[in-house]
Design a protein around this motif. Sequence first.
Motif, PDB file in Angstrom:
ATOM      1  N   ALA A  43       0.761  -0.821   0.165  1.00 22.04           N
ATOM      2  CA  ALA A  43       0.147  -0.436   0.024  1.00 22.04           C
ATOM      3  C   ALA A  43       0.858   1.158   0.008  1.00 22.04           C
ATOM      4  N   GLY A  44       2.122   1.116   0.692  1.00 22.59           N
ATOM      5  CA  GLY A  44       2.636   2.223   1.341  1.00 22.59           C
ATOM      6  C   GLY A  44       3.504   2.914  -0.283  1.00 22.59           C
ATOM      7  N   LEU A  45       4.210   1.768  -0.976  1.00 23.50           N
ATOM      8  CA  LEU A  45       4.708   1.769  -2.218  1.00 23.50           C
ATOM      9  C   LEU A  45       4.018   2.047  -3.649  1.00 23.50           C
ATOM     10  N   THR A  46       2.463   1.647  -2.765  1.00 28.52           N
ATOM     11  CA  THR A  46       1.942   2.385  -4.472  1.00 28.52           C
ATOM     12  C   THR A  46       1.351   3.668  -4.167  1.00 28.52           C
ATOM     13  N   LEU A  47       1.199   4.130  -2.914  1.00 30.31           N
ATOM     14  CA  LEU A  47       0.814   6.001  -3.508  1.00 30.31           C
ATOM     15  C   LEU A  47       2.035   6.260  -3.600  1.00 30.31           C
ATOM     16  N   PHE A  48       3.303   5.610  -3.500  1.00 29.37           N
ATOM     17  CA  PHE A  48       5.070   6.280  -3.547  1.00 29.37           C
ATOM     18  C   PHE A  48       4.578   6.984  -5.205  1.00 29.37           C
ATOM     19  N   GLY A  49       4.465   5.074  -5.565  1.00 25.92           N
ATOM     20  CA  GLY A  49       4.347   5.148  -7.421  1.00 25.92           C
ATOM     21  C   GLY A  49       3.939   6.071  -8.507  1.00 25.92           C
ATOM     22  N   LEU A  50       2.041   6.027  -7.070  1.00 25.91           N
ATOM     23  CA  LEU A  50       1.105   6.951  -8.117  1.00 25.91           C
ATOM     24  C   LEU A  50       1.719   7.782  -8.619  1.00 25.91           C
ATOM     25  N   PRO A  51       1.320   8.900  -9.920  1.00 26.69           N
ATOM     26  CA  PRO A  51       1.362  10.007 -10.541  1.00 26.69           C
ATOM     27  C   PRO A  51       0.292  11.482  -9.704  1.00 26.69           C
TER      28      PRO A  51
END
Length: 144
Positions: free
Chosen positions: A84-92
């Motif tokens: 979840a954390g890494l997904t938010l970091f990766g979103l534009p």
Amino acid sequence: MSTMPVRELAGKLWRIGAVRGVAALALGAYVLSQPVTSPVAIARASAAYWTVDGLIALWAAAFAATLTLPRVLYLLRGGVAIVAGLTLFGLPLAMTFGPWQPGQVLVLVVVAGVMLTVVGAQIAAAVFDMIVCLEVRHRIPGEW
């Protein structure tokens, strides 16, 4: 069920709770010390906390054998938080919430869907945490 004394179990779980609390307080202090310029800053701070919380949940998996819950659930809970954390970091997010650009609505719909899924996963993780707390309470004599 393990024969680990309740006092020893409580001591181990106390450390995990303390580390999670310090991480939450550090995130809160950071967010309050920064001017809120955009929803992106808040999302990135939440992503950092979820990543740290996931690592702490993986640490808690070492103590899973002391409870009746299987260790794989702790590993899954930690993995969900880290993803979840890494997904938010990766979103534009900067592009989504920044100045208007062609195609921004499509990106907003995709990002909003992913963010809602991530938040739902974190809510499921919170339910798991409550189940663990109930399990610990059942082990303390005279509590339940």
